[in-house]
Scaffold this motif. Structure first.
Motif, PDB file in Angstrom:
ATOM      1  N   ARG A 137       0.786  -1.249   0.030  1.00  0.00           N
ATOM      2  CA  ARG A 137       0.122   0.006   0.009  1.00  0.00           C
ATOM      3  C   ARG A 137       0.991   1.129   0.079  1.00  0.00           C
ATOM      4  NH1 ARG A 137      -3.223  -3.450   3.233  1.00  0.00           N
ATOM      5  NH2 ARG A 137      -2.571  -2.702   5.271  1.00  0.00           N
ATOM      6  N   VAL A 138       2.227   1.192   0.366  1.00  0.00           N
ATOM      7  CA  VAL A 138       2.931   2.193   0.650  1.00  0.00           C
ATOM      8  C   VAL A 138       4.018   2.217  -0.614  1.00  0.00           C
ATOM      9  CG1 VAL A 138       4.975   3.458   2.098  1.00  0.00           C
ATOM     10  CG2 VAL A 138       2.722   2.479   2.889  1.00  0.00           C
ATOM     11  N   LEU A 139       4.692   0.974  -0.801  1.00  0.00           N
ATOM     12  CA  LEU A 139       5.654   0.915  -1.931  1.00  0.00           C
ATOM     13  C   LEU A 139       5.267   0.807  -3.285  1.00  0.00           C
ATOM     14  CD1 LEU A 139       8.232  -1.133   0.048  1.00  0.00           C
ATOM     15  CD2 LEU A 139       8.216   1.254  -0.172  1.00  0.00           C
ATOM     16  N   TRP A 140       4.001   0.280  -3.473  1.00  0.00           N
ATOM     17  CA  TRP A 140       3.381   0.097  -4.631  1.00  0.00           C
ATOM     18  C   TRP A 140       1.902   0.509  -4.760  1.00  0.00           C
ATOM     19  CZ3 TRP A 140       0.710  -4.394  -7.063  1.00  0.00           C
ATOM     20  CH2 TRP A 140       0.730  -4.441  -8.349  1.00  0.00           C
ATOM     21  N   PRO A 141       1.770   1.954  -4.481  1.00  0.00           N
ATOM     22  CA  PRO A 141       0.442   2.319  -4.520  1.00  0.00           C
ATOM     23  C   PRO A 141      -0.164   2.724  -5.881  1.00  0.00           C
ATOM     24  CG  PRO A 141       2.053   3.998  -4.591  1.00  0.00           C
ATOM     25  CD  PRO A 141       2.642   2.969  -4.441  1.00  0.00           C
ATOM     26  N   PRO A 142      -1.536   2.826  -5.861  1.00  0.00           N
ATOM     27  CA  PRO A 142      -2.200   3.043  -7.192  1.00  0.00           C
ATOM     28  C   PRO A 142      -1.408   4.194  -7.749  1.00  0.00           C
ATOM     29  CG  PRO A 142      -3.664   2.771  -5.436  1.00  0.00           C
ATOM     30  CD  PRO A 142      -2.414   3.006  -4.692  1.00  0.00           C
ATOM     31  N   ALA A 143      -1.798   4.437  -9.116  1.00  0.00           N
ATOM     32  CA  ALA A 143      -1.124   5.017 -10.088  1.00  0.00           C
ATOM     33  C   ALA A 143      -1.383   6.628  -9.806  1.00  0.00           C
ATOM     34  CB  ALA A 143      -1.221   5.098 -11.497  1.00  0.00           C
ATOM     35  N   ASP A 144      -2.520   6.863  -9.036  1.00  0.00           N
ATOM     36  CA  ASP A 144      -2.901   8.354  -8.705  1.00  0.00           C
ATOM     37  C   ASP A 144      -2.928   8.398  -7.300  1.00  0.00           C
ATOM     38  OD1 ASP A 144      -5.091   6.610  -8.112  1.00  0.00           O
ATOM     39  OD2 ASP A 144      -6.573   7.829  -9.065  1.00  0.00           O
ATOM     40  N   ALA A 145      -2.218   7.500  -6.276  1.00  0.00           N
ATOM     41  CA  ALA A 145      -2.404   7.708  -4.912  1.00  0.00           C
ATOM     42  C   ALA A 145      -1.968   9.002  -4.423  1.00  0.00           C
ATOM     43  CB  ALA A 145      -1.657   6.488  -4.275  1.00  0.00           C
ATOM     44  N   GLY A 146      -0.954   9.550  -5.095  1.00  0.00           N
ATOM     45  CA  GLY A 146      -0.353  10.534  -4.061  1.00  0.00           C
ATOM     46  C   GLY A 146       0.545  10.253  -2.896  1.00  0.00           C
ATOM     47  N   GLN A 147       0.908   8.928  -2.848  1.00  0.00           N
ATOM     48  CA  GLN A 147       1.772   8.609  -1.705  1.00  0.00           C
ATOM     49  C   GLN A 147       2.820   9.616  -1.265  1.00  0.00           C
ATOM     50  OE1 GLN A 147       1.361   5.903   0.952  1.00  0.00           O
ATOM     51  NE2 GLN A 147       3.078   7.153   1.613  1.00  0.00           N
ATOM     52  N   GLU A 148       2.669  10.350  -0.101  1.00  0.00           N
ATOM     53  CA  GLU A 148       3.885  11.013   0.292  1.00  0.00           C
ATOM     54  C   GLU A 148       5.034  10.297   0.507  1.00  0.00           C
ATOM     55  OE1 GLU A 148       2.605  12.981   3.793  1.00  0.00           O
ATOM     56  OE2 GLU A 148       1.401  14.358   2.568  1.00  0.00           O
ATOM     57  N   TYR A 149       6.325  10.916   0.016  1.00  0.00           N
ATOM     58  CA  TYR A 149       7.592  10.350   0.406  1.00  0.00           C
ATOM     59  C   TYR A 149       8.598  11.331   0.857  1.00  0.00           C
ATOM     60  CZ  TYR A 149       9.709  11.580  -4.273  1.00  0.00           C
ATOM     61  OH  TYR A 149      10.288  12.177  -5.118  1.00  0.00           O
ATOM     62  N   TYR A 150       9.441  11.413   1.267  1.00  0.00           N
ATOM     63  CA  TYR A 150      10.333  12.238   1.721  1.00  0.00           C
ATOM     64  C   TYR A 150      11.917  11.618   1.868  1.00  0.00           C
ATOM     65  CZ  TYR A 150       9.885  10.647   6.493  1.00  0.00           C
ATOM     66  OH  TYR A 150      10.270   9.755   7.579  1.00  0.00           O
ATOM     67  N   PHE A 151      12.917  12.456   1.870  1.00  0.00           N
ATOM     68  CA  PHE A 151      14.129  12.054   2.079  1.00  0.00           C
ATOM     69  C   PHE A 151      14.543  12.963   3.303  1.00  0.00           C
ATOM     70  CE2 PHE A 151      13.966  11.989  -2.804  1.00  0.00           C
ATOM     71  CZ  PHE A 151      14.453  10.753  -2.744  1.00  0.00           C
ATOM     72  N   ASN A 152      15.352  11.821   4.149  1.00  0.00           N
ATOM     73  CA  ASN A 152      15.813  12.509   5.331  1.00  0.00           C
ATOM     74  C   ASN A 152      17.361  12.192   5.487  1.00  0.00           C
ATOM     75  OD1 ASN A 152      16.783  13.610   7.843  1.00  0.00           O
ATOM     76  ND2 ASN A 152      15.114  12.479   8.907  1.00  0.00           N
ATOM     77  N   THR A 153      18.110  13.186   5.345  1.00  0.00           N
ATOM     78  CA  THR A 153      19.812  13.031   5.333  1.00  0.00           C
ATOM     79  C   THR A 153      20.304  13.825   6.471  1.00  0.00           C
ATOM     80  OG1 THR A 153      20.349  14.633   3.633  1.00  0.00           O
ATOM     81  CG2 THR A 153      20.079  12.525   2.740  1.00  0.00           C
ATOM     82  N   GLN A 154      19.634  14.557   7.189  1.00  0.00           N
ATOM     83  CA  GLN A 154      20.266  15.619   8.078  1.00  0.00           C
ATOM     84  C   GLN A 154      19.517  15.615   9.573  1.00  0.00           C
ATOM     85  OE1 GLN A 154      20.849  19.249   6.635  1.00  0.00           O
ATOM     86  NE2 GLN A 154      21.174  18.533   4.473  1.00  0.00           N
ATOM     87  N   HIS A 155      18.418  15.254   9.463  1.00  0.00           N
ATOM     88  CA  HIS A 155      17.680  15.579  10.687  1.00  0.00           C
ATOM     89  C   HIS A 155      17.231  14.333  11.589  1.00  0.00           C
ATOM     90  CE1 HIS A 155      16.147  18.864   8.049  1.00  0.00           C
ATOM     91  NE2 HIS A 155      16.793  19.347   8.912  1.00  0.00           N
ATOM     92  N   PHE A 156      18.316  13.808  12.333  1.00  0.00           N
ATOM     93  CA  PHE A 156      18.582  12.888  13.092  1.00  0.00           C
ATOM     94  C   PHE A 156      18.455  13.059  14.450  1.00  0.00           C
ATOM     95  CE2 PHE A 156      19.125  11.378   9.046  1.00  0.00           C
ATOM     96  CZ  PHE A 156      18.406   9.929   8.990  1.00  0.00           C
ATOM     97  N   ILE A 157      17.813  12.476  15.544  1.00  0.00           N
ATOM     98  CA  ILE A 157      18.198  12.863  16.750  1.00  0.00           C
ATOM     99  C   ILE A 157      18.890  11.635  17.356  1.00  0.00           C
ATOM    100  CG2 ILE A 157      16.879  12.814  19.214  1.00  0.00           C
ATOM    101  CD1 ILE A 157      14.413  13.731  17.538  1.00  0.00           C
ATOM    102  N   ARG A 158      20.055  12.080  17.964  1.00  0.00           N
ATOM    103  CA  ARG A 158      20.714  11.013  18.628  1.00  0.00           C
ATOM    104  C   ARG A 158      20.183  10.250  19.864  1.00  0.00           C
ATOM    105  NH1 ARG A 158      25.892  10.487  16.500  1.00  0.00           N
ATOM    106  NH2 ARG A 158      26.432  12.124  15.436  1.00  0.00           N
ATOM    107  N   ASN A 159      20.500   9.069  19.874  1.00  0.00           N
ATOM    108  CA  ASN A 159      19.854   8.396  20.938  1.00  0.00           C
ATOM    109  C   ASN A 159      20.673   8.608  22.267  1.00  0.00           C
ATOM    110  OD1 ASN A 159      19.233   6.586  22.933  1.00  0.00           O
ATOM    111  ND2 ASN A 159      19.055   4.784  21.626  1.00  0.00           N
ATOM    112  N   PRO A 160      20.220   9.126  23.267  1.00  0.00           N
ATOM    113  CA  PRO A 160      20.963   9.369  24.501  1.00  0.00           C
ATOM    114  C   PRO A 160      21.587   8.266  25.212  1.00  0.00           C
ATOM    115  CG  PRO A 160      18.682   9.737  25.020  1.00  0.00           C
ATOM    116  CD  PRO A 160      19.047   9.204  23.813  1.00  0.00           C
ATOM    117  N   LEU A 161      21.602   7.125  24.971  1.00  0.00           N
ATOM    118  CA  LEU A 161      22.134   6.307  25.662  1.00  0.00           C
ATOM    119  C   LEU A 161      23.956   6.163  25.752  1.00  0.00           C
ATOM    120  CD1 LEU A 161      20.099   3.305  24.470  1.00  0.00           C
ATOM    121  CD2 LEU A 161      20.126   4.253  26.571  1.00  0.00           C
TER     122      LEU A 161
END
Length: 161
Positions: A137-161
């Motif tokens: 449903r997410v990776l192979w949506p219908p041809a007119d689905a408008g499934q949102e996608y985004y790239f994230n290469t910078q906004h990561f929260i470091r795990n405080p462990l």
């Protein structure tokens, strides 16, 4: 509307598809359907008795892989080819779910915060097939689905462990 619609990461909704490149000189590329409990990582096949392993990339190479996997998913929709399938796990002890997108096979892993990724092995074909259907449903949506996608290469929260 196209099958996929690119949005900025901070505007992506709860069902968006994220394509993530965490920080680091060597890094992973992660395909993350936000609304599901699984991530997909590219798999390097095993050989000579070695098990399959996740691919890591140099930073620039990872950015290119991220772009190519997104294009491959769009091409799959346009060509009517679902990239997802359940396959027998080597050794015959269950099934894996994989997506073939671009030059990589992407393996499904359960997302467990604070834990390293591990291949998810489903005990039954029915269980693996249910996951294929959810991910499709997410990776192979219908041809007119408008499934949102985004790239994230910078906004990561470091795990405080």
């Amino acid at each position: 509307m196209p099958p996929f619609l690119r949005v900025e990461d901070h505007r992506a909704g709860p069902t968006a598809l994220g394509i993530l490149v965490p920080p680091g000189a060597r890094t992973l590329v992660i395909v993350r359907p936000r609304g599901l409990e699984w991530d997909l990582l590219p798999l390097r096949p095993g050989g000579d008795g070695e098990p399959a392993a996740f691919c890591d990339f140099g930073r620039d190479e990872a950015a290119g892989v991220a772009r190519r996997v997104q294009r491959a998913l769009e091409q799959g929709v346009a060509g009517g080819v679902n990239p997802l399938q359940a396959v027998p796990h080597p050794g015959g002890d269950g099934y894996r779910v994989v997506a073939r997108a671009g030059e990589w096979t992407w393996a499904v892993c359960r997302r467990v915060p604070g834990q390293p990724y591990q291949l998810t092995v489903f005990t039954t074909l029915e269980g693996a097939s249910e996951v294929v259907a959810c991910l499709a449903r997410v990776l192979w949506p219908p041809a007119d689905a408008g499934q949102e996608y985004y790239f994230n290469t910078q906004h990561f929260i470091r795990n405080p462990l």
